[in-house]
Every structure is written in structure tokens, then in C-alpha cells.
Design a protein around this motif. Structure first.
Motif, short mmCIF file in Angstrom:
data_model
loop_
_atom_site.label_atom_id
_atom_site.label_comp_id
_atom_site.label_asym_id
_atom_site.label_seq_id
_atom_site.Cartn_x
_atom_site.Cartn_y
_atom_site.Cartn_z
N ASP A 64 0.73 -1.22 0.09
CA ASP A 64 -0.04 -0.17 -0.08
C ASP A 64 1.00 1.24 0.11
OD1 ASP A 64 -2.07 -1.48 -0.09
OD2 ASP A 64 -2.80 -1.15 2.28
N ASP A 65 2.07 1.00 0.67
CA ASP A 65 2.92 2.39 0.63
C ASP A 65 3.28 2.74 -0.69
OD1 ASP A 65 2.37 2.52 3.56
OD2 ASP A 65 4.11 1.18 3.87
N ILE A 66 3.63 1.84 -1.65
CA ILE A 66 4.23 1.99 -2.84
C ILE A 66 3.16 2.59 -4.15
CG2 ILE A 66 4.09 -0.50 -3.67
CD1 ILE A 66 7.39 1.83 -3.93
N VAL A 67 1.87 2.34 -3.68
CA VAL A 67 0.98 2.69 -4.53
C VAL A 67 1.01 4.24 -5.15
CG1 VAL A 67 -1.55 2.93 -4.90
CG2 VAL A 67 -0.72 0.69 -4.07
N LYS B 45 1.39 5.21 -9.11
CA LYS B 45 0.54 6.08 -9.80
C LYS B 45 1.39 7.26 -10.59
CE LYS B 45 -3.48 4.81 -7.26
NZ LYS B 45 -4.53 5.44 -6.40
N VAL B 46 2.28 7.67 -9.63
CA VAL B 46 3.17 8.92 -10.42
C VAL B 46 3.88 8.46 -11.51
CG1 VAL B 46 5.11 10.33 -10.10
CG2 VAL B 46 3.14 10.40 -8.37
N ALA B 47 4.38 6.98 -11.47
CA ALA B 47 5.17 6.46 -12.70
C ALA B 47 4.18 6.14 -13.80
CB ALA B 47 5.71 5.23 -12.05
N GLN B 48 3.12 5.87 -13.71
CA GLN B 48 2.08 5.64 -14.46
C GLN B 48 1.73 7.17 -15.47
OE1 GLN B 48 -0.94 3.55 -12.08
NE2 GLN B 48 -0.56 1.83 -13.18
N LYS B 49 1.57 8.11 -14.63
CA LYS B 49 1.39 9.25 -15.22
C LYS B 49 2.34 9.84 -16.03
CE LYS B 49 -2.29 10.89 -11.98
NZ LYS B 49 -2.44 11.62 -10.66
N GLY C 298 4.68 10.81 -21.29
CA GLY C 298 5.99 11.02 -21.96
C GLY C 298 7.22 11.25 -21.35
N GLU C 299 6.88 11.82 -19.94
CA GLU C 299 7.86 12.36 -19.22
C GLU C 299 8.86 11.66 -18.35
OE1 GLU C 299 5.58 15.15 -16.59
OE2 GLU C 299 4.89 16.35 -18.45
N GLY C 300 8.57 10.37 -18.33
CA GLY C 300 9.21 9.27 -17.71
C GLY C 300 8.95 7.82 -17.55
N PHE C 301 9.79 7.01 -17.09
CA PHE C 301 9.68 5.62 -17.36
C PHE C 301 10.43 5.06 -16.03
CE2 PHE C 301 11.49 1.70 -18.59
CZ PHE C 301 10.47 0.83 -18.62
N LYS C 302 9.66 4.14 -15.39
CA LYS C 302 10.49 3.30 -14.01
C LYS C 302 10.41 1.76 -14.84
CE LYS C 302 10.27 7.08 -11.46
NZ LYS C 302 9.82 8.20 -12.58
N GLU C 303 11.39 1.18 -14.10
CA GLU C 303 11.41 -0.25 -14.28
C GLU C 303 12.22 -0.86 -12.90
OE1 GLU C 303 15.44 -2.24 -15.91
OE2 GLU C 303 13.74 -2.28 -17.44
N ILE C 304 11.29 -1.94 -12.58
CA ILE C 304 11.60 -2.76 -11.02
C ILE C 304 12.82 -3.38 -11.43
CG2 ILE C 304 10.79 -4.12 -9.92
CD1 ILE C 304 7.71 -3.12 -10.19
N LEU C 305 13.61 -3.56 -10.53
CA LEU C 305 14.90 -4.19 -10.72
C LEU C 305 14.53 -5.70 -9.68
CD1 LEU C 305 17.61 -1.82 -10.30
CD2 LEU C 305 16.68 -2.84 -12.27
#
Length: 124
Positions: free
Chosen positions: A13-16, A20-24, A29-36
Motif C-alpha cells: 500500500d505504501d508503494i501505490v 501512480k506517479v510513474a504511470q502518469k 512521456g515524461e518518464g519511465f520506471k523499471e523494477i529491478l
């Protein structure tokens, strides 16, 4: 602790809000996140933010959990992200903001040719 949000992240729940910010950022087109992942476990993340294709620049952010440090995980991930940014996205400027005293984290970009350009005072 170098990033203030890490100590308050105790469960899914703390990472939600982060997700959400990563999805936006991705949609805009302002960013991209990848889980390692490492041996089937969530180890950390890396990602682009402040992507501006008009001026061909972006910032890279990264975090790696303590049990996964000193295994070369972030070094490999960062190399892929840097190569992709310059060779596939066509960027010509990358920025990485790192706490001044975080010597482990500072060593990674230096390994790939990044140069310190200054210190932002009174920052996170």
C-alpha cells in the motif's frame, strides 16, 4: 537514509502512490520506471524522469535495497539505461541527482563518465 520515502515504505500500500506517479509520467512521456528483480525478489528500481525530447535531456533516478547492494545489479541496470537514453532515445544530456555524502551511489555515474557539475543547496 538517503531518500526520505524509503523508511516509510513498509508494504504494498505504501508503494501505490509511487506507482501512480510513474504511470502518469509514462503516459505523458515524461518518464519511465523499471523494477529491478534479483533472484525472484524486488530489489529496487531505476527510471527516467523530467524527459524532454525537445531539448534531448532527461534525469535518471535509482534506488536499490540494502540486501542487494554490492552485487553489480545497479551497475548493470544503469549501464542499460544510459546506453538506451543516448543510443535509442537520442538524448544528449543526462542528469543524476545524488546526495553529496552518498559515495556508493556517486561512484556509479562516475564509472560511466558522468561529471559533477555542482551542488544543489538545501535539497532532499
Amino acid at each position: 537514509m538517503w531518500l526520505p520515502w524509503v523508511s516509510s515504505t513498509k508494504g504494498v500500500d505504501d508503494i501505490v502512490p509511487f506507482i501512480k506517479v510513474a504511470q502518469k509520467q509514462y503516459v505523458s512521456g515524461e518518464g519511465f520506471k523499471e523494477i529491478l528483480m534479483f533472484q525472484g525478489n524486488y530489489a529496487g528500481f531505476t527510471g527516467y524522469y523530467n524527459v524532454d525530447l525537445n531539448i534531448k535531456s532527461a534525469s535518471i533516478g535509482y534506488w536499490l535495497g540494502e540486501p542487494y547492494q554490492n552485487k553489480g545489479i545497479m551497475a548493470r541496470a544503469l549501464k542499460v539505461f544510459i546506453d538506451y537514453a543516448f543510443n535509442k532515445m537520442g538524448l544528449n544530456k543526462m542528469e543524476i541527482l545524488i546526495a553529496e555524502e552518498n559515495f556508493k551511489s556517486r561512484a556509479l555515474p562516475e564509472k560511466y563518465g558522468f561529471k559533477e557539475e555542482g551542488i544543489i543547496r538545501d535539497a532532499e
